[in-house]
Write a protein that holds these residues in place. Structure first.
Motif, PDB file in Angstrom:
ATOM      1  N   THR A 226       0.856  -1.173   0.000  1.00 25.07           N
ATOM      2  CA  THR A 226       0.000   0.000   0.000  1.00 25.07           C
ATOM      3  C   THR A 226       0.898   1.231   0.000  1.00 25.07           C
ATOM      4  OG1 THR A 226      -0.099   0.116   2.413  1.00 25.07           O
ATOM      5  CG2 THR A 226      -1.774  -1.228   1.302  1.00 25.07           C
ATOM      6  N   SER A 227       0.353   2.329  -0.452  1.00 23.88           N
ATOM      7  CA  SER A 227       1.170   3.545  -0.539  1.00 23.88           C
ATOM      8  C   SER A 227       1.689   3.968   0.832  1.00 23.88           C
ATOM      9  CB  SER A 227       0.356   4.678  -1.171  1.00 23.88           C
ATOM     10  OG  SER A 227      -0.836   4.914  -0.429  1.00 23.88           O
ATOM     11  N   GLU A 228       0.896   3.706   1.878  1.00 27.23           N
ATOM     12  CA  GLU A 228       1.305   4.086   3.226  1.00 27.23           C
ATOM     13  C   GLU A 228       2.485   3.265   3.722  1.00 27.23           C
ATOM     14  OE1 GLU A 228      -1.780   2.963   2.552  1.00 27.23           O
ATOM     15  OE2 GLU A 228      -2.875   4.853   2.363  1.00 27.23           O
ATOM     16  N   MET A 229       2.611   2.034   3.232  1.00 30.08           N
ATOM     17  CA  MET A 229       3.635   1.118   3.734  1.00 30.08           C
ATOM     18  C   MET A 229       4.886   1.060   2.855  1.00 30.08           C
ATOM     19  SD  MET A 229       2.641  -0.194   6.554  1.00 30.08           S
ATOM     20  CE  MET A 229       1.143  -0.086   7.543  1.00 30.08           C
ATOM     21  N   MET A 230       4.842   1.681   1.687  1.00 29.44           N
ATOM     22  CA  MET A 230       5.948   1.542   0.752  1.00 29.44           C
ATOM     23  C   MET A 230       7.259   2.086   1.309  1.00 29.44           C
ATOM     24  SD  MET A 230       6.778   0.277  -2.117  1.00 29.44           S
ATOM     25  CE  MET A 230       5.241   0.067  -3.028  1.00 29.44           C
ATOM     26  N   GLU A 231       7.212   3.227   1.975  1.00 33.98           N
ATOM     27  CA  GLU A 231       8.440   3.804   2.509  1.00 33.98           C
ATOM     28  C   GLU A 231       8.930   3.044   3.736  1.00 33.98           C
ATOM     29  OE1 GLU A 231      10.135   8.103   4.193  1.00 33.98           O
ATOM     30  OE2 GLU A 231       8.128   7.959   3.287  1.00 33.98           O
ATOM     31  N   ARG A 232       7.999   2.612   4.572  1.00 33.73           N
ATOM     32  CA  ARG A 232       8.378   1.913   5.799  1.00 33.73           C
ATOM     33  C   ARG A 232       8.898   0.512   5.520  1.00 33.73           C
ATOM     34  NH1 ARG A 232       4.162   0.535  10.739  1.00 33.73           N
ATOM     35  NH2 ARG A 232       5.667  -0.577  12.071  1.00 33.73           N
ATOM     36  N   PHE A 233       8.348  -0.142   4.498  1.00 30.06           N
ATOM     37  CA  PHE A 233       8.757  -1.500   4.131  1.00 30.06           C
ATOM     38  C   PHE A 233       9.138  -1.522   2.654  1.00 30.06           C
ATOM     39  CE2 PHE A 233       5.754  -1.967   7.641  1.00 30.06           C
ATOM     40  CZ  PHE A 233       6.471  -2.771   8.512  1.00 30.06           C
ATOM     41  N   PRO A 234      10.352  -1.134   2.328  1.00 32.66           N
ATOM     42  CA  PRO A 234      10.774  -1.051   0.921  1.00 32.66           C
ATOM     43  C   PRO A 234      10.584  -2.381   0.184  1.00 32.66           C
ATOM     44  CG  PRO A 234      12.405  -0.061   2.374  1.00 32.66           C
ATOM     45  CD  PRO A 234      11.429  -0.757   3.255  1.00 32.66           C
ATOM     46  N   ALA A 235      10.087  -2.304  -1.018  1.00 33.77           N
ATOM     47  CA  ALA A 235       9.792  -3.512  -1.794  1.00 33.77           C
ATOM     48  C   ALA A 235      11.043  -4.347  -2.038  1.00 33.77           C
ATOM     49  CB  ALA A 235       9.145  -3.124  -3.125  1.00 33.77           C
ATOM     50  N   GLU A 236      12.184  -3.693  -2.148  1.00 35.79           N
ATOM     51  CA  GLU A 236      13.413  -4.441  -2.448  1.00 35.79           C
ATOM     52  C   GLU A 236      13.882  -5.310  -1.295  1.00 35.79           C
ATOM     53  OE1 GLU A 236      14.644  -0.137  -1.407  1.00 35.79           O
ATOM     54  OE2 GLU A 236      13.088  -1.169  -2.586  1.00 35.79           O
ATOM     55  N   GLN A 237      13.247  -5.181  -0.114  1.00 37.78           N
ATOM     56  CA  GLN A 237      13.609  -6.001   1.044  1.00 37.78           C
ATOM     57  C   GLN A 237      12.888  -7.350   1.056  1.00 37.78           C
ATOM     58  OE1 GLN A 237      15.995  -5.326   2.889  1.00 37.78           O
ATOM     59  NE2 GLN A 237      16.154  -3.168   3.426  1.00 37.78           N
ATOM     60  N   SER A 238      11.983  -7.568   0.109  1.00 39.43           N
ATOM     61  CA  SER A 238      11.146  -8.776   0.151  1.00 39.43           C
ATOM     62  C   SER A 238      11.140  -9.517  -1.174  1.00 39.43           C
ATOM     63  CB  SER A 238       9.707  -8.385   0.527  1.00 39.43           C
ATOM     64  OG  SER A 238       8.847  -9.502   0.471  1.00 39.43           O
ATOM     65  N   GLU A 239      11.075 -10.836  -1.075  1.00 37.12           N
ATOM     66  CA  GLU A 239      10.885 -11.709  -2.247  1.00 37.12           C
ATOM     67  C   GLU A 239       9.626 -12.546  -2.037  1.00 37.12           C
ATOM     68  OE1 GLU A 239      12.368 -11.643  -5.014  1.00 37.12           O
ATOM     69  OE2 GLU A 239      14.217 -10.510  -4.609  1.00 37.12           O
ATOM     70  N   ALA A 240       8.590 -11.913  -1.489  1.00 36.92           N
ATOM     71  CA  ALA A 240       7.370 -12.651  -1.147  1.00 36.92           C
ATOM     72  C   ALA A 240       6.758 -13.357  -2.358  1.00 36.92           C
ATOM     73  CB  ALA A 240       6.349 -11.704  -0.523  1.00 36.92           C
ATOM     74  N   LEU A 241       6.682 -12.655  -3.474  1.00 37.00           N
ATOM     75  CA  LEU A 241       6.018 -13.247  -4.639  1.00 37.00           C
ATOM     76  C   LEU A 241       6.908 -14.275  -5.327  1.00 37.00           C
ATOM     77  CD1 LEU A 241       4.286 -10.028  -5.920  1.00 37.00           C
ATOM     78  CD2 LEU A 241       3.327 -11.875  -4.546  1.00 37.00           C
ATOM     79  N   THR A 242       8.198 -14.151  -5.169  1.00 39.18           N
ATOM     80  CA  THR A 242       9.087 -15.214  -5.643  1.00 39.18           C
ATOM     81  C   THR A 242       8.828 -16.485  -4.838  1.00 39.18           C
ATOM     82  OG1 THR A 242      10.771 -13.610  -6.302  1.00 39.18           O
ATOM     83  CG2 THR A 242      11.485 -15.884  -6.008  1.00 39.18           C
ATOM     84  N   GLY A 243       8.600 -16.319  -3.530  1.00 41.38           N
ATOM     85  CA  GLY A 243       8.233 -17.478  -2.705  1.00 41.38           C
ATOM     86  C   GLY A 243       6.940 -18.118  -3.178  1.00 41.38           C
TER      87      GLY A 243
ATOM     88  N   TRP B  12       1.381  -5.872   6.212  1.00 41.49           N
ATOM     89  CA  TRP B  12      -0.048  -6.140   6.071  1.00 41.49           C
ATOM     90  C   TRP B  12      -0.770  -6.222   7.403  1.00 41.49           C
ATOM     91  CZ3 TRP B  12      -1.301  -5.062   1.415  1.00 41.49           C
ATOM     92  CH2 TRP B  12      -0.384  -5.263   0.387  1.00 41.49           C
ATOM     93  N   SER B  13      -0.081  -5.891   8.467  1.00 38.03           N
ATOM     94  CA  SER B  13      -0.687  -6.004   9.793  1.00 38.03           C
ATOM     95  C   SER B  13      -1.754  -4.954  10.058  1.00 38.03           C
ATOM     96  CB  SER B  13       0.390  -5.909  10.872  1.00 38.03           C
ATOM     97  OG  SER B  13       1.220  -7.060  10.856  1.00 38.03           O
ATOM     98  N   ALA B  14      -1.725  -3.839   9.332  1.00 42.27           N
ATOM     99  CA  ALA B  14      -2.766  -2.838   9.519  1.00 42.27           C
ATOM    100  C   ALA B  14      -4.127  -3.409   9.144  1.00 42.27           C
ATOM    101  CB  ALA B  14      -2.460  -1.594   8.678  1.00 42.27           C
ATOM    102  N   ASP B  15      -4.149  -4.332   8.194  1.00 36.51           N
ATOM    103  CA  ASP B  15      -5.399  -4.978   7.787  1.00 36.51           C
ATOM    104  C   ASP B  15      -5.705  -6.204   8.635  1.00 36.51           C
ATOM    105  OD1 ASP B  15      -5.950  -3.198   5.661  1.00 36.51           O
ATOM    106  OD2 ASP B  15      -4.503  -4.256   4.396  1.00 36.51           O
ATOM    107  N   GLY B  16      -4.697  -7.034   8.852  1.00 36.68           N
ATOM    108  CA  GLY B  16      -4.928  -8.305   9.542  1.00 36.68           C
ATOM    109  C   GLY B  16      -4.841  -8.237  11.047  1.00 36.68           C
ATOM    110  N   GLY B  17      -4.049  -7.316  11.553  1.00 39.11           N
ATOM    111  CA  GLY B  17      -3.936  -7.156  12.989  1.00 39.11           C
ATOM    112  C   GLY B  17      -3.199  -8.297  13.676  1.00 39.11           C
ATOM    113  N   ARG B  18      -3.382  -8.379  14.988  1.00 43.59           N
ATOM    114  CA  ARG B  18      -2.652  -9.353  15.795  1.00 43.59           C
ATOM    115  C   ARG B  18      -3.036 -10.796  15.456  1.00 43.59           C
ATOM    116  NH1 ARG B  18       0.581  -8.792  20.206  1.00 43.59           N
ATOM    117  NH2 ARG B  18       0.066  -6.567  20.301  1.00 43.59           N
ATOM    118  N   ILE B  19      -4.277 -11.017  15.062  1.00 43.33           N
ATOM    119  CA  ILE B  19      -4.681 -12.384  14.687  1.00 43.33           C
ATOM    120  C   ILE B  19      -3.914 -12.837  13.462  1.00 43.33           C
ATOM    121  CG2 ILE B  19      -6.586 -13.826  13.892  1.00 43.33           C
ATOM    122  CD1 ILE B  19      -8.450 -12.011  15.528  1.00 43.33           C
TER     123      ILE B  19
END
Length: 526
Positions: free
Chosen positions: A384-401, A494-501
């Motif tokens: 999300t646009s709000e999370m892009m700066e806090r969690f840079p995309a280059e730090q993750s290979e989620a979709l490669t997984g 994605w915790s802003a949407d899913g929360g602690r659960i």
């Protein structure tokens, strides 16, 4: 022409008469010399006559019992006998108790000739080839599946396959061990379940006893969060039939059945992202059926799978709508999970769905490095646009997984696949690291990559597993006397949407990888 004698009798007639007389004389001599023959004939005749007098409709006695369901007006009833197979040593009154158990809701049994497929009056503990009983060398490639498999069988020993825990790289009670962490997480989830059986993203802390946990999520993801939470219990080998969490699981599955619509979708379709809700809920229902063989869940699971099929774009993949022509890698990964689980549970699955999924993954895989994109070949992970700066995309290979796991589930051998090996190399350069300042904390990435790396095995898995345990186990909330104990703080993209659960469920599922999946191609340890 026959000659005629003086008495007007032909020679042929004389010969027949002589034969009859000879036979009669012979029979007389035999009977006279063996009186026991007559006795035997007489006795057999009496027995045959007696049997002919018996009634011919004896089998109707066995079908004369009639079971009628009591009408229930609340949520779907899931109470059932634990085992339809009667133990010959069981006392008679216990057998009667089993027979007299309640018939599931809305099932009126009046036809005494109904088959087991017509009514959910009796439930099986499981089927011989189901996940909980299959060995590591089970049918097909290895009963892997779902978000919550169980090694080999998925749950090899009936306890989530926990006997394979240490050989897979988990276990232990401290210093990086995983089982204590899983147990704490299950307790936290149990304690924060709503009265209606769901896990409420923005209302779970109403069940806090000591303090407010905090970390609420969105209000529209309850069906999906319920699916994720249930998968944690099922992944540990727990069922609605027995064990300390049977009521928790029973209530959760009852809730999911109550929100399934006429087309098989779980939950309302009012949210743009309703497919995430459906996919995780459908996966939980399919896993519940695969683990137990319970006919209480078969129809609901099949209808959930049918909606996955109905949502797939022709010859392609999935996204937010129903055959709307739009696709993305993330929703596609969840859909493949559901279909693979359904296939192993012997539900109806169209093999063409896997070909469509593979076609999309191929399209999204950048050939030089093997990176898998979200909607663009080799593109970055979604944020999300709000999370892009806090969690840079280059730090993750989620979709490669997601891409690597999809390839394996669709039949590619990790040892032979160029793009699986390239994907593994990319993920190996970005192992799990809990660092909020650097923005590397990503539960979604860790979850998919952990599943994929475990499937690959070998040294790549050993290195990943060590980092994963450190990142997840060491950051679980374990303070005594606080309601957060057993959970994880919701601090990923994605915790802003899913929360602690969401945070707790995904990290718990990652820690269950050792006994949730058998390796499809028998990768080396591990």
């Amino acid at each position: 022409m026959s000659k005629i004698d003086a008495r007007g009798t032909s020679r042929k007639e004389l010969m027949l008469t002589e034969q009859h007389q000879d036979f009669g004389d012979l029979l007389y001599e035999q009977v006279k010399n063996a009186p026991w023959v007559m006795c035997s004939v007489g006795i057999h005749g009496l027995l045959i006559g007696f049997l002919l007098l018996l009634p011919t409709d004896v089998t109707e006695v066995a079908t004369a019992t009639r079971i009628v369901a009591s009408p229930v007006e609340t949520q779907p009833e899931l109470d059932e006998p634990d085992d339809p197979d009667v133990d010959p040593d069981e006392p008679i009154d216990e057998i009667k108790k089993t027979i007299d158990e309640i018939v599931p809701v809305d099932t009126k049994v009046e036809d005494v000739n109904q088959t087991p497929d017509d009514v959910d009056a009796v439930d099986d503990l499981g089927v011989p080839d189901a996940f909980s009983n299959a060995p590591f060398s089970g049918l097909e490639t290895n009963a892997l599946i779902g978000l919550t498999g169980g090694a080999g069988g998925q749950r090899g020993d009936g306890l989530g396959g926990r006997k394979e825990l240490r050989s897979g790289g988990g276990g232990g009670t401290g210093g990086g061990g995983t089982q204590v962490s899983v147990d704490l997480a299950l307790e936290w989830l149990k304690n924060h379940q709503s009265d209606n059986g769901s896990w409420d993203g923005d209302g779970f802390d109403d069940h806090c006893k000591l303090n407010k946990c905090g970390g609420v999520g969105g209000a529209t993801f309850d069906p999906g969060l319920t699916g994720l939470a249930l998968l944690c219990f099922l992944g540990a080998g727990e069922t609605h039939q027995s064990g300390p969490y049977k009521d928790t699981i029973k209530n959760g599955l009852r809730y999911l059945k109550s929100i399934q619509d006429s087309e098989g979708a779980f939950g309302p379709r009012t949210s743009q992202h309703f497919q995430y809700n459906h996919m995780t809920a459908a996966l939980a229902m399919t896993e519940a059926y695969g683990l137990t063989g319970s006919r209480l869940f078969k129809e609901s699971a099949q209808r959930g799978v049918d909606f996955v099929h109905a949502s797939q774009n022709p010859y392609s993949a999935w996204r937010y709508g129903v055959r709307d022509g739009d696709n993305d890698t993330s929703v596609t990964g969840w859909a493949v999970m559901v279909l693979k689980s359904a296939k192993m549970a012997e539900l109806r699955v169209d093999g063409g769905a896997f070909r469509g999924a593979m076609g999309w993954i191929e399209k999204m895989t950048e050939p030089e490095l093997g990176r898998v994109g979200y909607q663009r070949r080799g593109g970055p992970v979604a944020r999300t646009s709000e999370m892009m700066e806090r969690f840079p995309a280059e730090q993750s290979e989620a979709l490669t997984g997601v891409g690597v796991l999809t390839r394996i589930f669709c039949g590619e051998d990790p040892k032979k696949s160029e793009f699986i090996q390239k994907g593994v190399a990319l993920m190996g350069k970005k192992p799990p690291r809990w660092d909020l300042d650097a923005g590397t904390t990503d539960f979604y990435y860790w979850y998919y990559a952990t599943l994929a790396m475990f499937q690959v095995g070998g040294e790549d898995w050993k290195r990943w597993n060590k980092s994963m345990k450190t990142a997840i186990v060491d950051n679980q909330r374990t303070e005594a006397g606080r309601d957060e104990r057993g959970s994880w703080d919701p601090v990923d993209p994605w915790s802003a949407d899913g929360g602690r659960i969401y945070a707790t469920a995904l990290n718990c599922l990652s820690l269950e990888v050792y006994y949730r999946y058998g390796r499809v191609f028998g990768a080396s340890e591990r």
